[in-house]
Design a protein around this motif. Structure first.
Motif, PDB file in Angstrom:
ATOM      1  N   UNK A   1      -0.046  18.765  -4.280  1.00  0.00           N
ATOM      2  CA  UNK A   1      -1.285  18.407  -3.585  1.00  0.00           C
ATOM      3  C   UNK A   1      -1.445  19.161  -2.279  1.00  0.00           C
ATOM      4  N   UNK A   2      -2.649  19.048  -1.746  1.00  0.00           N
ATOM      5  CA  UNK A   2      -2.996  19.658  -0.463  1.00  0.00           C
ATOM      6  C   UNK A   2      -3.843  18.647   0.297  1.00  0.00           C
ATOM      7  N   UNK A   3      -3.398  18.285   1.520  1.00  0.00           N
ATOM      8  CA  UNK A   3      -4.051  17.231   2.292  1.00  0.00           C
ATOM      9  C   UNK A   3      -4.457  17.738   3.670  1.00  0.00           C
ATOM     10  N   UNK A   4      -5.612  17.254   4.141  1.00  0.00           N
ATOM     11  CA  UNK A   4      -5.995  17.421   5.535  1.00  0.00           C
ATOM     12  C   UNK A   4      -5.537  16.159   6.238  1.00  0.00           C
ATOM     13  N   UNK A   5      -4.442  16.270   6.995  1.00  0.00           N
ATOM     14  CA  UNK A   5      -3.794  15.114   7.612  1.00  0.00           C
ATOM     15  C   UNK A   5      -4.366  14.902   9.014  1.00  0.00           C
ATOM     16  N   UNK A   6      -4.889  13.697   9.244  1.00  0.00           N
ATOM     17  CA  UNK A   6      -5.420  13.298  10.540  1.00  0.00           C
ATOM     18  C   UNK A   6      -4.423  12.307  11.126  1.00  0.00           C
ATOM     19  N   UNK A   7      -3.709  12.733  12.174  1.00  0.00           N
ATOM     20  CA  UNK A   7      -2.572  11.982  12.691  1.00  0.00           C
ATOM     21  C   UNK A   7      -2.906  11.297  14.013  1.00  0.00           C
ATOM     22  N   UNK A   8      -2.547  10.012  14.073  1.00  0.00           N
ATOM     23  CA  UNK A   8      -2.806   9.171  15.236  1.00  0.00           C
ATOM     24  C   UNK A   8      -1.522   8.443  15.619  1.00  0.00           C
ATOM     25  N   UNK A   9      -1.511   7.867  16.832  1.00  0.00           N
ATOM     26  CA  UNK A   9      -0.423   6.975  17.199  1.00  0.00           C
ATOM     27  C   UNK A   9      -0.987   5.778  17.949  1.00  0.00           C
ATOM     28  N   UNK A  10      -0.183   4.730  17.993  1.00  0.00           N
ATOM     29  CA  UNK A  10      -0.464   3.565  18.810  1.00  0.00           C
ATOM     30  C   UNK A  10       0.863   3.039  19.322  1.00  0.00           C
ATOM     31  N   UNK A  11       0.806   2.194  20.342  1.00  0.00           N
ATOM     32  CA  UNK A  11       2.009   1.540  20.839  1.00  0.00           C
ATOM     33  C   UNK A  11       1.854   0.041  20.676  1.00  0.00           C
ATOM     34  N   UNK A  12       2.970  -0.632  20.411  1.00  0.00           N
ATOM     35  CA  UNK A  12       2.983  -2.088  20.259  1.00  0.00           C
ATOM     36  C   UNK A  12       4.210  -2.657  20.958  1.00  0.00           C
ATOM     37  N   UNK A  13       4.133  -3.918  21.273  1.00  0.00           N
ATOM     38  CA  UNK A  13       5.300  -4.648  21.742  1.00  0.00           C
ATOM     39  C   UNK A  13       5.882  -5.331  20.512  1.00  0.00           C
ATOM     40  N   UNK A  14       7.057  -4.905  20.033  1.00  0.00           N
ATOM     41  CA  UNK A  14       7.616  -5.486  18.810  1.00  0.00           C
ATOM     42  C   UNK A  14       7.778  -7.005  18.872  1.00  0.00           C
ATOM     43  N   UNK A  15       7.997  -7.546  20.071  1.00  0.00           N
ATOM     44  CA  UNK A  15       8.151  -8.998  20.201  1.00  0.00           C
ATOM     45  C   UNK A  15       6.835  -9.734  19.968  1.00  0.00           C
ATOM     46  N   UNK A  16       5.732  -9.033  20.149  1.00  0.00           N
ATOM     47  CA  UNK A  16       4.410  -9.646  19.989  1.00  0.00           C
ATOM     48  C   UNK A  16       3.697  -9.200  18.716  1.00  0.00           C
ATOM     49  N   UNK A  17       4.383  -8.452  17.867  1.00  0.00           N
ATOM     50  CA  UNK A  17       3.748  -7.889  16.672  1.00  0.00           C
ATOM     51  C   UNK A  17       4.473  -8.381  15.425  1.00  0.00           C
ATOM     52  N   UNK A  18       3.736  -9.067  14.575  1.00  0.00           N
ATOM     53  CA  UNK A  18       4.275  -9.507  13.289  1.00  0.00           C
ATOM     54  C   UNK A  18       3.658  -8.664  12.190  1.00  0.00           C
ATOM     55  N   UNK A  19       4.426  -7.700  11.690  1.00  0.00           N
ATOM     56  CA  UNK A  19       3.931  -6.885  10.586  1.00  0.00           C
ATOM     57  C   UNK A  19       3.987  -7.696   9.296  1.00  0.00           C
ATOM     58  N   UNK A  20       2.955  -7.590   8.507  1.00  0.00           N
ATOM     59  CA  UNK A  20       2.898  -8.215   7.188  1.00  0.00           C
ATOM     60  C   UNK A  20       2.925  -7.067   6.188  1.00  0.00           C
ATOM     61  N   UNK A  21       4.106  -6.809   5.631  1.00  0.00           N
ATOM     62  CA  UNK A  21       4.320  -5.639   4.784  1.00  0.00           C
ATOM     63  C   UNK A  21       3.800  -5.890   3.376  1.00  0.00           C
ATOM     64  N   UNK A  22       2.964  -4.953   2.891  1.00  0.00           N
ATOM     65  CA  UNK A  22       2.456  -4.987   1.524  1.00  0.00           C
ATOM     66  C   UNK A  22       3.549  -4.431   0.611  1.00  0.00           C
ATOM     67  N   UNK A  23       4.194  -5.312  -0.136  1.00  0.00           N
ATOM     68  CA  UNK A  23       5.336  -4.916  -0.975  1.00  0.00           C
ATOM     69  C   UNK A  23       4.935  -4.004  -2.139  1.00  0.00           C
ATOM     70  N   UNK A  24       3.636  -3.902  -2.443  1.00  0.00           N
ATOM     71  CA  UNK A  24       3.194  -2.941  -3.463  1.00  0.00           C
ATOM     72  C   UNK A  24       3.227  -1.517  -2.924  1.00  0.00           C
ATOM     73  N   UNK A  25       3.146  -1.390  -1.609  1.00  0.00           N
ATOM     74  CA  UNK A  25       3.118  -0.074  -0.969  1.00  0.00           C
ATOM     75  C   UNK A  25       4.448   0.279  -0.303  1.00  0.00           C
ATOM     76  N   UNK A  26       5.083  -0.727   0.301  1.00  0.00           N
ATOM     77  CA  UNK A  26       6.232  -0.515   1.179  1.00  0.00           C
ATOM     78  C   UNK A  26       7.364  -1.460   0.779  1.00  0.00           C
ATOM     79  N   UNK A  27       8.574  -0.930   0.627  1.00  0.00           N
ATOM     80  CA  UNK A  27       9.694  -1.816   0.289  1.00  0.00           C
ATOM     81  C   UNK A  27      10.297  -2.451   1.537  1.00  0.00           C
ATOM     82  N   UNK A  28      10.234  -1.760   2.678  1.00  0.00           N
ATOM     83  CA  UNK A  28      10.710  -2.321   3.938  1.00  0.00           C
ATOM     84  C   UNK A  28      10.208  -1.466   5.093  1.00  0.00           C
TER      85      UNK A  28
END
Length: 175
Positions: free
Chosen positions: A108-135
């Motif tokens: 494949x060939x992709x035009x990648x648009x890359x961004x970043x953000x910052x979070x406080x891990x103590x205040x962020x509860x990630x809800x992982x989609x197990x169909x996409x991500x194992x961990x």
């Protein structure tokens, strides 16, 4: 229902459309994707996702925190918010553009648009989609650096990480 992606030129201008299967078949049709790197608020760790084993590209490898295709009719900012919500349950964040570039693999060939953000891990509860991500977890830059070239990460992540590392460590959030 099969996903339809816009086909773009290297400036992101839409020139057509194609299915996911067509884009991942070795056709090299250039299609846009979004990546979101998530740093802790001190900018000394980077959250990575381990791709689920059912993924059609690079299953089981560690990768950018959020990554996904832009759907036909969707702009990159809406796609970024959608992917962050779908993959990690992340909805309230400020994104900063880092770079856009063309990535090419064998299939494949992709035009990648890359961004970043910052979070406080103590205040962020990630809800992982197990169909996409194992961990997912935060990695120090030393941990990442010591695992480069060992087949732990996707090739795209490794190339992108080396391009953007200086920008990720900058103390000024405005890009």
């Amino acid at each position: 229902m099969e996903e339809i992606f816009p086909i773009v030129d290297e400036n992101g201008n839409i020139t057509g459309s194609a299915t996911r299967a067509e884009c991942h078949s070795g056709s090299k049709l250039l299609h846009p994707v979004v990546h979101l790197h998530i740093l802790n608020h001190e900018r000394n760790t980077l959250f990575l996702q381990k791709r689920a084993l059912n993924k059609d590209i690079q299953p089981g490898k560690w990768d950018t925190a959020v990554g996904g295709h832009v759907d036909l009719g969707e702009n990159i900012f809406i796609a970024l918010k959608r992917e962050a919500s779908e993959e990690l349950g992340l909805t309230d964040f400020t994104h900063h553009h880092i770079i856009s570039y063309v990535f090419e693999s064998e299939i494949e060939r992709e035009l990648v648009n890359t961004f970043f953000t910052t979070v406080n891990p103590d205040d962020t509860d990630f809800v992982i989609d197990k169909n996409e991500i194992s961990e997912g977890r935060f990695w120090t830059f030393d941990e990442i650096n010591s695992n480069l070239g060992k087949g732990v990460f996707t090739p795209n992540f490794e190339q992108e990480y080396q391009r953007i590392l200086p920008k990720l460590k900058e103390t000024d959030n405005e890009q």
